[in-house]
Design a protein around this motif. Structure first.
Motif, PDB file in Angstrom:
ATOM      1  N   ASP A 267      -2.402   8.508   0.508  1.00 40.59           N
ATOM      2  CA  ASP A 267      -2.681   7.275  -0.238  1.00 40.59           C
ATOM      3  C   ASP A 267      -2.386   7.468  -1.722  1.00 40.59           C
ATOM      4  O   ASP A 267      -1.764   6.615  -2.370  1.00 40.59           O
ATOM      5  CB  ASP A 267      -4.138   6.860  -0.059  1.00 40.59           C
ATOM      6  CG  ASP A 267      -4.405   6.206   1.287  1.00 40.59           C
ATOM      7  OD1 ASP A 267      -3.422   5.843   1.981  1.00 40.59           O
ATOM      8  OD2 ASP A 267      -5.590   6.058   1.654  1.00 40.59           O
TER       9      ASP A 267
ATOM     10  N   GLU B  20       2.093   3.119   6.164  1.00 47.48           N
ATOM     11  CA  GLU B  20       2.195   2.779   4.749  1.00 47.48           C
ATOM     12  C   GLU B  20       3.561   3.172   4.194  1.00 47.48           C
ATOM     13  O   GLU B  20       4.156   2.449   3.389  1.00 47.48           O
ATOM     14  CB  GLU B  20       1.092   3.476   3.953  1.00 47.48           C
ATOM     15  CG  GLU B  20      -0.280   2.854   4.114  1.00 47.48           C
ATOM     16  CD  GLU B  20      -0.320   1.440   3.561  1.00 47.48           C
ATOM     17  OE1 GLU B  20       0.211   1.211   2.459  1.00 47.48           O
ATOM     18  OE2 GLU B  20      -0.863   0.561   4.243  1.00 47.48           O
TER      19      GLU B  20
ATOM     20  N   THR C  95       6.155   0.676   5.107  1.00 47.40           N
ATOM     21  CA  THR C  95       6.032  -0.523   4.279  1.00 47.40           C
ATOM     22  C   THR C  95       6.699  -0.308   2.922  1.00 47.40           C
ATOM     23  O   THR C  95       7.444  -1.173   2.432  1.00 47.40           O
ATOM     24  CB  THR C  95       4.552  -0.892   4.078  1.00 47.40           C
ATOM     25  OG1 THR C  95       3.955  -1.141   5.349  1.00 47.40           O
ATOM     26  CG2 THR C  95       4.405  -2.124   3.200  1.00 47.40           C
TER      27      THR C  95
END
Length: 271
Positions: A121, A181, A184
């Motif tokens: 993240d 993620e 994306t």
């Protein structure tokens, strides 16, 4: 050999990876997020309002210590993932790299996957900031050779300074939350490249512009892999090769610059 306080020094097998060390208290995601805000929970009582000013300062100190410990563990994880890969990494190895016991690690992260997700993240957020700063209008308005320098240099630098990013974005064993993620972000970057090229290639059909964008992006990602596989002067040489390849591919299409002269070709033409 394991850390002090880690029991008998037995590394966990992959099947045992999620199990906490003896005497450690694993936390689930919600508890870990709470620990990130206030440090590891010790079960102590909250000071009353009448207990004096020192009680009000303790939560802030715990929060600072907790955030510092998490940063320490994530830095260690990045080092371990970069050197051994994600699959071969273990929580014991991460704790050892951080200079703490496995029990301390488990106060903040229940397993290796949780560490990877948190680190992923953070790296993805930095990557978004990096490519966002690279694709600014003032760069896109430059001649092609200078535009490639302005866009590629920060992207290459980011990957070289964060080798764990490449490790966590690829591979069959990587947690699905990270790969989702990454996909994306990948799609967002590809759309941005296609949008930039469409501004140049106004007379080409959309399908052809899309193919050119996909080829450009594929050349970039393949070039990054080669650059990451080398260091020093060779890394710099491969970085320049990537720029040359992209220039020679795009220049006939956008045609707004000339290939810089080389010592062997003063006029800038191919031999």
């Amino acid at each position: 050999m394991s850390d002090a306080g880690a029991g008998q020094g037995i590394e966990p097998t992959p099947a045992d990876e999620a199990a906490p060390a003896e005497g450690a208290v694993p936390v689930d995601e919600a508890a870990r997020r709470s620990a990130k805000e206030g440090g590891p929970k010790t079960g102590g009582t909250t000071p009353s309002k009448g207990s004096g000013g020192s009680g009000a300062a303790r939560p802030r100190r715990r929060q600072a210590r907790g955030e510092a410990r998490i940063a320490q563990l994530l830095d260690a994880a990045a080092s371990v993932f970069s050197s051994t890969g994600y699959t071969a990494a273990s929580t014991n190895a991460i704790a050892r790299e951080a200079g703490v016991s496995p029990g301390t690690l488990y106060q903040f992260f229940p397993n290796k996957e949780a560490i990877a997700i948190e680190l992923g993240d953070q790296l993805l957020n930095r990557w978004r900031d990096t490519y966002g700063a690279a694709f600014v209008p003032r760069h896109i308005e430059l001649p092609l050779d200078r535009m490639l320098d302005a866009i590629l240099d920060p992207l290459i630098t980011f990957n070289c300074e964060n080798p764990a990013f490449s490790v966590l974005m690829h591979g069959s064993e990587i947690p699905g939350a990270i790969t989702k993620e990454h996909d994306t972000v990948h799609t967002t970057m590809l759309t941005r490249v296609e949008s930039i090229l469409a501004g140049y290639l106004t007379e080409l059909p959309a399908a052809q512009v899309s193919r050119i964008a996909n080829m450009t992006f594929a050349l970039f990602t393949a070039g990054i892999d080669l650059i990451m596989g080398h260091e020093g002067a060779e890394r710099e040489a491969y970085s320049q090769e990537l720029k040359t390849i992209l220039f020679r591919y795009l220049d006939p299409l956008v045609g707004d610059s000339v290939i810089p002269p080389t010592p062997h070709d003063p006029k800038g033409h191919e031999a």
